[in-house]
Design an enzyme around this catalytic site. Structure first.
Site, PDB file in Angstrom:
ATOM      1  N   GLY A 190      -4.499   4.669  10.918  1.00  0.00           N
ATOM      2  CA  GLY A 190      -3.802   4.078   9.781  1.00  0.00           C
ATOM      3  C   GLY A 190      -3.470   5.223   8.848  1.00  0.00           C
ATOM      4  O   GLY A 190      -4.312   5.647   8.048  1.00  0.00           O
ATOM      5  N   MET A 226      -3.407   6.459   1.996  1.00  0.00           N
ATOM      6  CA  MET A 226      -4.782   6.977   2.003  1.00  0.00           C
ATOM      7  C   MET A 226      -5.069   7.795   3.268  1.00  0.00           C
ATOM      8  O   MET A 226      -5.751   8.823   3.212  1.00  0.00           O
ATOM      9  CB  MET A 226      -5.783   5.823   1.886  1.00  0.00           C
ATOM     10  CG  MET A 226      -5.775   5.156   0.538  1.00  0.00           C
ATOM     11  SD  MET A 226      -6.239   6.251  -0.818  1.00  0.00           S
ATOM     12  CE  MET A 226      -8.009   6.174  -0.710  1.00  0.00           C
ATOM     13  N   GLY A 227      -4.551   7.329   4.407  1.00  0.00           N
ATOM     14  CA  GLY A 227      -4.751   8.078   5.651  1.00  0.00           C
ATOM     15  C   GLY A 227      -4.153   9.471   5.547  1.00  0.00           C
ATOM     16  O   GLY A 227      -4.740  10.453   6.006  1.00  0.00           O
ATOM     17  N   ALA A 257      -3.889   7.083  -3.594  1.00  0.00           N
ATOM     18  CA  ALA A 257      -2.731   7.740  -2.990  1.00  0.00           C
ATOM     19  C   ALA A 257      -1.587   6.747  -2.970  1.00  0.00           C
ATOM     20  O   ALA A 257      -1.809   5.534  -3.057  1.00  0.00           O
ATOM     21  CB  ALA A 257      -3.055   8.191  -1.572  1.00  0.00           C
ATOM     22  N   LYS A 272     -16.035  -3.240  -6.176  1.00  0.00           N
ATOM     23  CA  LYS A 272     -14.617  -2.844  -6.024  1.00  0.00           C
ATOM     24  C   LYS A 272     -13.777  -4.064  -5.663  1.00  0.00           C
ATOM     25  O   LYS A 272     -12.646  -4.211  -6.131  1.00  0.00           O
ATOM     26  CB  LYS A 272     -14.515  -1.770  -4.933  1.00  0.00           C
ATOM     27  CG  LYS A 272     -13.092  -1.301  -4.607  1.00  0.00           C
ATOM     28  CD  LYS A 272     -12.687  -0.084  -5.397  1.00  0.00           C
ATOM     29  CE  LYS A 272     -11.228   0.331  -5.230  1.00  0.00           C
ATOM     30  NZ  LYS A 272     -10.953   1.128  -4.048  1.00  0.00           N
ATOM     31  N   ASN A 282     -10.343  -5.504  -7.424  1.00  0.00           N
ATOM     32  CA  ASN A 282      -9.130  -5.919  -6.717  1.00  0.00           C
ATOM     33  C   ASN A 282      -8.871  -7.421  -6.880  1.00  0.00           C
ATOM     34  O   ASN A 282      -7.730  -7.850  -7.034  1.00  0.00           O
ATOM     35  CB  ASN A 282      -9.232  -5.585  -5.216  1.00  0.00           C
ATOM     36  CG  ASN A 282      -9.337  -4.097  -4.953  1.00  0.00           C
ATOM     37  OD1 ASN A 282     -10.153  -3.643  -4.169  1.00  0.00           O
ATOM     38  ND2 ASN A 282      -8.516  -3.311  -5.622  1.00  0.00           N
ATOM     39  N   ASN A 286      -5.333  -7.362  -8.696  1.00  0.00           N
ATOM     40  CA  ASN A 286      -4.246  -7.281  -7.721  1.00  0.00           C
ATOM     41  C   ASN A 286      -3.412  -8.549  -7.672  1.00  0.00           C
ATOM     42  O   ASN A 286      -2.200  -8.533  -7.898  1.00  0.00           O
ATOM     43  CB  ASN A 286      -4.822  -7.002  -6.327  1.00  0.00           C
ATOM     44  CG  ASN A 286      -5.050  -5.526  -6.102  1.00  0.00           C
ATOM     45  OD1 ASN A 286      -4.935  -4.734  -7.026  1.00  0.00           O
ATOM     46  ND2 ASN A 286      -5.347  -5.150  -4.885  1.00  0.00           N
ATOM     47  N   SER A 342      -1.863  -2.260  -6.474  1.00  0.00           N
ATOM     48  CA  SER A 342      -1.206  -2.078  -5.173  1.00  0.00           C
ATOM     49  C   SER A 342      -0.625  -3.384  -4.622  1.00  0.00           C
ATOM     50  O   SER A 342       0.402  -3.362  -3.950  1.00  0.00           O
ATOM     51  CB  SER A 342      -2.188  -1.474  -4.172  1.00  0.00           C
ATOM     52  OG  SER A 342      -3.310  -2.328  -4.048  1.00  0.00           O
ATOM     53  N   GLU A 352      -3.330  -8.084   1.177  1.00  0.00           N
ATOM     54  CA  GLU A 352      -4.693  -8.135   1.716  1.00  0.00           C
ATOM     55  C   GLU A 352      -5.485  -9.304   1.110  1.00  0.00           C
ATOM     56  O   GLU A 352      -6.710  -9.325   1.168  1.00  0.00           O
ATOM     57  CB  GLU A 352      -5.414  -6.806   1.414  1.00  0.00           C
ATOM     58  CG  GLU A 352      -4.811  -5.609   2.119  1.00  0.00           C
ATOM     59  CD  GLU A 352      -5.584  -4.312   1.878  1.00  0.00           C
ATOM     60  OE1 GLU A 352      -5.681  -3.888   0.707  1.00  0.00           O
ATOM     61  OE2 GLU A 352      -6.084  -3.733   2.856  1.00  0.00           O
TER      62      GLU A 352
HETATM   63  P1  NAD Z   1      -0.532   1.805   3.098  1.00  0.00           P
HETATM   64  O1  NAD Z   1       0.223   0.545   2.895  1.00  0.00           O
HETATM   65  O2  NAD Z   1       0.020   3.040   2.478  1.00  0.00           O
HETATM   66  O3  NAD Z   1      -0.668   2.080   4.666  1.00  0.00           O
HETATM   67  C1  NAD Z   1      -1.290   1.145   5.509  1.00  0.00           C
HETATM   68  C2  NAD Z   1      -0.459   1.027   6.783  1.00  0.00           C
HETATM   69  O4  NAD Z   1       0.810   0.426   6.477  1.00  0.00           O
HETATM   70  C3  NAD Z   1      -0.150   2.361   7.450  1.00  0.00           C
HETATM   71  O5  NAD Z   1      -0.242   2.188   8.839  1.00  0.00           O
HETATM   72  C4  NAD Z   1       1.264   2.650   7.014  1.00  0.00           C
HETATM   73  O6  NAD Z   1       1.980   3.466   7.900  1.00  0.00           O
HETATM   74  C5  NAD Z   1       1.856   1.254   6.961  1.00  0.00           C
HETATM   75  N1  NAD Z   1       2.994   1.198   6.051  1.00  0.00           N
HETATM   76  C6  NAD Z   1       3.032   1.635   4.758  1.00  0.00           C
HETATM   77  N2  NAD Z   1       4.251   1.414   4.224  1.00  0.00           N
HETATM   78  C7  NAD Z   1       4.994   0.825   5.199  1.00  0.00           C
HETATM   79  C8  NAD Z   1       6.335   0.362   5.267  1.00  0.00           C
HETATM   80  N3  NAD Z   1       7.153   0.436   4.202  1.00  0.00           N
HETATM   81  N4  NAD Z   1       6.767  -0.182   6.430  1.00  0.00           N
HETATM   82  C9  NAD Z   1       5.944  -0.274   7.500  1.00  0.00           C
HETATM   83  N5  NAD Z   1       4.656   0.155   7.498  1.00  0.00           N
HETATM   84  C10 NAD Z   1       4.189   0.694   6.368  1.00  0.00           C
HETATM   85  O7  NAD Z   1      -2.012   1.529   2.679  1.00  0.00           O
HETATM   86  P2  NAD Z   1      -3.041   2.451   1.867  1.00  0.00           P
HETATM   87  O8  NAD Z   1      -2.657   2.434   0.436  1.00  0.00           O
HETATM   88  O9  NAD Z   1      -3.192   3.745   2.557  1.00  0.00           O
HETATM   89  O10 NAD Z   1      -4.371   1.589   1.983  1.00  0.00           O
HETATM   90  C11 NAD Z   1      -5.196   1.576   3.146  1.00  0.00           C
HETATM   91  C12 NAD Z   1      -6.488   0.858   2.792  1.00  0.00           C
HETATM   92  O11 NAD Z   1      -7.165   1.591   1.750  1.00  0.00           O
HETATM   93  C13 NAD Z   1      -6.282  -0.548   2.213  1.00  0.00           C
HETATM   94  O12 NAD Z   1      -7.356  -1.377   2.567  1.00  0.00           O
HETATM   95  C14 NAD Z   1      -6.280  -0.315   0.712  1.00  0.00           C
HETATM   96  O13 NAD Z   1      -6.631  -1.489  -0.010  1.00  0.00           O
HETATM   97  C15 NAD Z   1      -7.355   0.761   0.615  1.00  0.00           C
HETATM   98  N6  NAD Z   1      -7.282   1.624  -0.569  1.00  0.00           N
HETATM   99  C16 NAD Z   1      -6.091   2.101  -1.017  1.00  0.00           C
HETATM  100  C17 NAD Z   1      -6.065   2.941  -2.128  1.00  0.00           C
HETATM  101  C18 NAD Z   1      -4.787   3.548  -2.632  1.00  0.00           C
HETATM  102  O14 NAD Z   1      -4.792   4.171  -3.697  1.00  0.00           O
HETATM  103  N7  NAD Z   1      -3.673   3.471  -1.905  1.00  0.00           N
HETATM  104  C19 NAD Z   1      -7.280   3.272  -2.766  1.00  0.00           C
HETATM  105  C20 NAD Z   1      -8.483   2.781  -2.256  1.00  0.00           C
HETATM  106  C21 NAD Z   1      -8.473   1.956  -1.150  1.00  0.00           C
END
Ligand code: NAD
Length: 307
Positions: A7, A11-12, A128, A184, A188, A192, A255, A268
Site C-alpha cells: 500500500g 503513508m507508504g 503524509a 486515535k 478519527n 473525520n 482525511s 474507512e
Molecule cells: P492513501 O489513500 O494515500 O493510499 C492508500 C491506497 O490508495 C494506496 O494503495 C494508494 O495508491 C491508493 N490511492 C490513493 N489515491 C488514489 C487515487 N486517487 N486513485 C486510486 N488509488 C489511490 O492512504 P494513506 O493516507 O497512505 O493512508 C493509509 C493508512 O494509514 C490509512 O489507514 C490511513 O487512515 C492511515 N493513516 C494515514 C495518515 C496520513 O496522514 N495520510 C496518518 C496516519 C494514518
C-alpha cells in the site's frame, strides 16, 4: 533489511522513502496503475519539507516474488484483505508484519494470513499526503507506538524497531498499544466523519456547542464498547486529547473529507465509527451516534455514486 511496503499511497511513500534513504532495500506494492507508472517513469517526487526525486522500486502486489522478511501495511482499511490475499505467495512462516492503519479490528484480518507471533500492531502520528500519482507531500515529524504479539515482546522485534529508528521514524515500543489505537480511533471517529458530513474544517466543526455534544457522545460510545472489550480507556483523558488535537489541527480538513468530498473516494468509516457500532451490537451496547454517522457516510458515498 528487505522491506515490502504493501500500500504505497501517501503513508507508504513516506515510510518507503525514509527506510530506503537509511540503507534498506524497499519495494513498494500498489495497485493504482497511474501511480506505479509515474514512479517507474520519473521516480517518487517528494515535496513539502524537501523537494527531491527518488528512484524507487514499485510493482503490483501480484508481481512480488521475493519471500518477505518484513512487510509494512499501509493500504486503506477496506483494501487490506485484498492486499494480503494478493501477497500471500511471498508470506512465509518467518514473515513479520506491521500494521499502522487507522481504525479498529485489523488484527482479525491479518491473522488469517500471518502467524500470530509475527504480527505487530501500532499507531502513528506521522502524516503524509499525495499531490497526484508519483508525488508525495511530506511535512513535519511524528512518532510510532507499536507492540508485537510475540510472547518475547520487544526482544522479538528489536531488529525492526532499530531499523525504523535508524530511518528517523521514532518508534516507541509500547507494552500495551491497544488503548493508543482506540484513542486515535476516537480522534478519527469524532473529526473525520463529522467534518466530511458538514463540509467543514476541524476548527469550523468544533466551534459550536452542538458539535461538542456530538463529539462527547461519540467518545462515550467508543469508551463503553472498548471498556467492555477489556481496553483500558479513560474517557476524560480522551476528551481532552481530542479537544487538544482539534485545536492544533483547526485549519485542516481531515482525511475523510479529502477522500469523500474532495476526491470522491470510499471512506474507512466501517473501521472507525462502523467498527464501534458493530462491536456494540454484538456486546448489547447501544451506539446510536456511531451507527447514524456510519449510515450517513454510506448515504453520502451512494449520493456521490462512489464504488
Ligand atoms: P492513501 O489513500 O494515500 O493510499 C492508500 C491506497 O490508495 C494506496 O494503495 C494508494 O495508491 C491508493 N490511492 C490513493 N489515491 C488514489 C487515487 N486517487 N486513485 C486510486 N488509488 C489511490 O492512504 P494513506 O493516507 O497512505 O493512508 C493509509 C493508512 O494509514 C490509512 O489507514 C490511513 O487512515 C492511515 N493513516 C494515514 C495518515 C496520513 O496522514 N495520510 C496518518 C496516519 C494514518
Amino acid at each position: 533489511m528487505f522491506i515490502y511496503i504493501a500500500g504505497a499511497g501517501a503513508m507508504g511513500c513516506r515510510f518507503g522513502y525514509q527506510l530506503q534513504k537509511s540503507g534498506n532495500e524497499v519495494v513498494l506494492l500498489d495497485s493504482w496503475q497511474a501511480h506505479i507508472d509515474a514512479i517507474k517513469a520519473h521516480g517518487l517526487h517528494i515535496v513539502g519539507d524537501q523537494d527531491e526525486v527518488v528512484p524507487m522500486t514499485i510493482m503490483r502486489p501480484e508481481e512480488a516474488h521475493k519471500q518477505a522478511e518484513f512487510i509494512i501495511l499501509f493500504t486503506k482499511a477496506m483494501q487490506l484483505q485484498d492486499m494480503l490475499e494478493k501477497i500471500k505467495p511471498v508470506i512465509g512462516p518467518e514473515t513479520k508484519v506491521l500494521c499502522l492503519l487507522n481504525g479498529l479490528g485489523h488484527e482479525d484480518v491479518i491473522s488469517k494470513y500471518i502467524k500470530h507471533e509475527n504480527i505487530m500492531m501500532g499507531v502513528t502520528v506521522w502524516t503524509a499526503g499525495l499531490k497526484g500519482p508519483g508525488e508525495a507531500i511530506l511535512q513535519g515529524k511524528g512518532t510510532i507506538n507499536l507492540q508485537s504479539f510475540a510472547a518475547a515482546g520487544e526482544a522479538a522485534v528489536q531488529d525492526i524497531v532499530d531499523t525504523m529508528n535508524a530511518a528517523g521514524l521514532n518508534v516507541i515500543y509500547d507494552n500495551d498499544v491497544v488503548p493508543s489505537i482506540w484513542r486515535k480511533a476516537c480522534v478519527n471517529g469524532t473529526m473525520n466523519s463529522t467534518c466530511a458530513l458538514t463540509d467543514a474544517t476541524i476548527g469550523q466543526f468544533f466551534a459550536s456547542e452542538a458539535a461538542i455534544r456530538i463529539v462527547k457522545t461519540i467518545i462515550h460510545e467508543f469508551v463503553l464498547v472498548g471498556t467492555a472489550e477489556g481496553v483500558k480507556l479513560n474517557e476524560q483523558e480522551i476528551v481532552d486529547y481530542v479537544m487538544h488535537t482539534a485545536e492544533i489541527a483547526a485549519r485542516h480538513y481531515p482525511s475523510m473529507h479529502q477522500d469523500l468530498i474532495q476526491n470522491h473516494r470510499l471512506t474507512e468509516i466501517d473501521y472507525i465509527n462502523g467498527a464501534v457500532a458493530r462491536k456494540g451490537a454484538k456486546l448489547g451496547i447501544a451506539t446510536p451516534y456511531c451507527q447514524m454517522i456510519t449510515d450517513l457516510i454510506h448515504a453520502k458515498e451512494s449520493i456521490l455514486n462512489i464504488k
